[in-house]
Design an enzyme around this catalytic site. Structure first.
Site, PDB file in Angstrom:
ATOM      1  N   THR A  40      -0.890   1.979  -2.918  1.00  0.00           N
ATOM      2  CA  THR A  40      -1.117   1.796  -1.155  1.00  0.00           C
ATOM      3  C   THR A  40      -2.473   2.503  -0.945  1.00  0.00           C
ATOM      4  OG1 THR A  40       1.141   2.194  -1.125  1.00  0.00           O
ATOM      5  CG2 THR A  40      -0.147   2.673   0.931  1.00  0.00           C
TER       6      THR A  40
ATOM      7  N   LYS B 166      11.403   1.491 -10.038  1.00  0.00           N
ATOM      8  CA  LYS B 166      10.093   1.665  -9.060  1.00  0.00           C
ATOM      9  C   LYS B 166      10.009   0.909  -7.733  1.00  0.00           C
ATOM     10  CE  LYS B 166       5.084   1.816  -9.396  1.00  0.00           C
ATOM     11  NZ  LYS B 166       3.988   1.594 -10.344  1.00  0.00           N
TER      12      LYS B 166
ATOM     13  N   PHE C 156       2.124  12.261   4.657  1.00  0.00           N
ATOM     14  CA  PHE C 156       3.498  12.082   5.090  1.00  0.00           C
ATOM     15  C   PHE C 156       3.863  12.823   6.129  1.00  0.00           C
ATOM     16  CE2 PHE C 156       3.722  10.400   0.587  1.00  0.00           C
ATOM     17  CZ  PHE C 156       5.004   9.934   0.519  1.00  0.00           C
TER      18      PHE C 156
ATOM     19  N   TRP D 199      -0.917   4.410   5.240  1.00  0.00           N
ATOM     20  CA  TRP D 199       0.399   3.705   5.182  1.00  0.00           C
ATOM     21  C   TRP D 199       0.916   3.531   6.682  1.00  0.00           C
ATOM     22  CZ3 TRP D 199       5.250   4.919   7.192  1.00  0.00           C
ATOM     23  CH2 TRP D 199       6.372   4.136   6.450  1.00  0.00           C
TER      24      TRP D 199
ATOM     25  N   PHE E  28      -0.424   5.218 -13.193  1.00  0.00           N
ATOM     26  CA  PHE E  28       0.227   6.664 -13.461  1.00  0.00           C
ATOM     27  C   PHE E  28      -0.929   7.558 -13.271  1.00  0.00           C
ATOM     28  CE2 PHE E  28       3.424   4.224 -15.928  1.00  0.00           C
ATOM     29  CZ  PHE E  28       4.285   4.147 -15.159  1.00  0.00           C
TER      30      PHE E  28
ATOM     31  N   ALA F 157       0.509   1.798 -17.990  1.00  0.00           N
ATOM     32  CA  ALA F 157      -0.397   2.897 -18.444  1.00  0.00           C
ATOM     33  C   ALA F 157       0.153   3.855 -19.375  1.00  0.00           C
ATOM     34  CB  ALA F 157      -1.187   3.543 -17.286  1.00  0.00           C
TER      35      ALA F 157
ATOM     36  N   LYS G  15      -0.560   5.511  -5.073  1.00  0.00           N
ATOM     37  CA  LYS G  15      -1.943   5.154  -5.720  1.00  0.00           C
ATOM     38  C   LYS G  15      -2.213   3.547  -5.108  1.00  0.00           C
ATOM     39  CE  LYS G  15      -2.179   4.585 -10.132  1.00  0.00           C
ATOM     40  NZ  LYS G  15      -0.760   4.934 -10.180  1.00  0.00           N
TER      41      LYS G  15
ATOM     42  N   ARG H 180      -3.494  -4.708 -10.520  1.00  0.00           N
ATOM     43  CA  ARG H 180      -2.494  -5.238 -11.639  1.00  0.00           C
ATOM     44  C   ARG H 180      -1.425  -5.859 -10.911  1.00  0.00           C
ATOM     45  NH1 ARG H 180      -0.640  -0.503 -14.506  1.00  0.00           N
ATOM     46  NH2 ARG H 180      -0.616   0.454 -12.510  1.00  0.00           N
TER      47      ARG H 180
END
Length: 557
Positions: free
Chosen positions: A73, A105, A381, A410, A301, A273, A71, A94
């Site tokens: 990224t 994480k 991906f 990415w 999230f 969140a 998210k 954030r």
């Protein structure tokens, strides 16, 4: 492909004054923190004149899985994509918490060629905002105990002190403690506990305050406990708010950084969140909207948590009108929602993918309940197949009536998100959004919780024991019935059971506790087994973090 940190270190960053100039921020509004970070004084910004506020775009996601969604990224990639197609864009994110960075994480500054930088500083102490919030919160806790020690003139009931201490690290041993042992000189022993800083009401207030005066007023409304005759005692009664505001004065200014491609980004505030409202600061978002034509922000999230709270708490409180929402998904995560084990996600499995699309579908339906038009971003991906992409496109177009875009930010940076940028800009410019919160403020608190559970989680209802029924009545009688509800629950499922993937229906959400956040302006409903002080995993990231012989930090990303 180089690692995230190798990409970040190879980048040539622009001086922060140049990034500020690109955003329309004059040098007199800057308080530099080194070469590439600065605090921004919103009061020193020029009058925007007749310029309307920019379009606010939310990036949210499906329910997270260990397979990853990306998210943050995608938020960075979309911001860079908008800049590449000639739009005046800013990003509002954030700040990362040290708890996840040293826990499970890892960093939270994006990844690959879609990052905000300088990455190491952002993911560690940054400008010290979290330390200021921790200090302000714990100053209040210390002043409460000091007030009790020196005679307890307010008659505060020591059995019902509501404020727990905080620290910005995962530490399960501090969830429940007994404080003030060692004799009368150390105070009066009582049960206490710690939350992680991002779950602090001071953090929520920091992120929802619209200025210094509003910050101090909100801090004063924090309910720290009650007297023996059940009168509520506030931080203002403890006379702590002035000193707390002083500790937060500099932190309240938004932090300006840049992406790898030089798009200006505010990174400010950081509530989780799953246990708080999960959005960056209102001040940063509002400042970005004054400066840019498009502001891309994210909420933590899945959309059942971050997006719902972004809409029902942040947008409601700050008068924000989101223009569009991007729902991020990956083929891998969707297959995991369809029942595929993590070690088998690299194989094409159209049946599992189709089953997992139920999770995406519910999030899309939920976003539309707020009157905000959605679009789906498939974070690409290398193992994805053409057949898997085609299945997602077909399902979203024919069953949900929503566009999907395959994104390669990415690996390619903003160039890999140009198509998404064009479609998001067009969606926002169409002015289709007719934002409306899920429920009115006049709805009773228990009914608000039921509404979220049924409408957003697909639940059959909420289980509430008699003591909590009485707590609802107590909060209503005390005048807090108009507040929104902030649900704390697992991020991994629509249910309170993290093992239920996909889109479970008819489940019951067990309410465990109700906490009043009067200063922030919401009631926290703690459901299931969610903890407001996380623990470290069996093999925490901290075990792999070190400084190499050249002085570089390794293992953080």
């Amino acid at each position: 492909m180089p690692t995230d940190i190798e990409i970040a270190r190879a980048a040539t960053l622009q001086p922060i004054a140049a990034i500020a100039a690109k955003a329309g921020i004059p040098v007199e509004a800057l308080s530099p923190y080194g070469k590439f970070i600065a605090k921004i004084d919103p009061h020193a910004l020029p009058d925007s004149g007749d310029k309307p506020d920019g379009k606010l775009i939310l990036v949210t996601a499906i329910s997270p899985t260990p397979a990853g969604e990306g998210k943050t990224t995608t938020t960075v990639g979309l911001g860079d994509g908008l800049s590449r197609i000639g739009k005046r864009a800013m990003i509002a994110l954030r700040e990362p918490s040290l708890g996840p960075s040293f826990g499970m994480k890892g960093g939270a500054a994006g990844g690959g060629y879609a990052q905000v930088v300088p990455m190491e500083q952002i993911n560690l102490h940054f400008t010290g905002d979290f330390h200021a919030i921790t200090s302000a919160h714990n100053l209040l806790a210390a002043m409460i105990d000091n007030h009790i020690y020196w005679g307890n003139g307010l008659d505060l009931d020591t059995r019902h002190v509501a404020l727990r201490r905080v620290m910005d690290m995962n530490d399960r041993a501090l969830r429940q403690v007994v404080s003030s042992l060692g004799g009368p000189g150390n105070g009066f022993p009582r049960e206490d506990g710690f939350d992680i800083t991002v779950a602090s009401e001071v953090m929520a207030i920091f992120c929802l305050a619209q200025g210094a005066a509003d910050l101090e007023a909100r801090l004063g409304r924090i309910v720290v406990g009650r007297t023996r005759d059940k009168r509520l005692v506030s931080a203002a009664d403890i006379k702590a708010t002035g000193a707390m505001s002083v500790l937060l004065k500099d932190a309240l200014m938004p932090n300006l950084v840049q992406t790898l491609e030089g798009t200006p980004a505010f990174v400010h505030g950081g509530p989780f969140a799953n246990i708080a409202h999960g959005c960056n600061s209102v001040i940063a978002t509002q400042t970005a909207l004054k400066l840019a034509d498009y502001v891309v922000t994210e909420a933590g999230f899945g959309a059942d948590l971050g997006a719902e709270k972004f809409f029902d708490i942040k947008c409601r409180k700050a008068g924000l009108k989101p223009a569009a929402a991007v729902v991020v998904a990956t083929v891998r995560a969707l297959k995991m929602h369809g029942g595929v084990a993590r070690d088998a996600l690299g194989r094409e499995d159209l049946k599992a993918l189709e089953a997992g699309l139920s999770n995406l579908a519910r999030h899309i339906v939920n976003i539309r309940k707020f009157g905000v038009p959605p679009i789906v971003a498939i974070n690409h991906f290398a193992g994805d197949t053409a057949a898997e992409h085609a299945l997602i496109h077909h399902f979203c177009r024919n069953h949900l009536g929503v566009e999907t875009v395959i994104c390669r930010h990415w690996a390619e940076g903003g160039a890999g998100a140009e198509e998404l940028a064009r479609k998001v800009a067009a969606l926002a410019d169409d002015d289709e959004a007719d934002f409306t919160p899920l429920y009115p403020t006049s709805m009773p608190l228990r009914q608000k919780l039921e509404t979220i559970a049924r409408e957003i989680y697909g639940a059959g209802g909420v289980s509430v024991d008699p003591k909590l029924e009485a707590r609802f009545a107590e909060l209503e009688a005390a005048g807090f019935g108009e507040l929104p509800v902030c649900v704390a629950k697992t991020q991994y499922s629509f249910a309170a059971d993290p093992t239920l993937r996909g889109a479970p229906s008819g489940h019951i959400v067990p309410l465990r506790e109700l906490r009043l956040s009067a200063g922030a302006g919401f009631v926290v409903a703690i459901c299931g087994d969610i903890m407001t002080m996380p623990g470290l995993p069996r093999e925490p990231a901290a075990e792999r973090i070190h400084i190499d012989a050249q002085g570089y930090i390794e293992g953080l990303f």
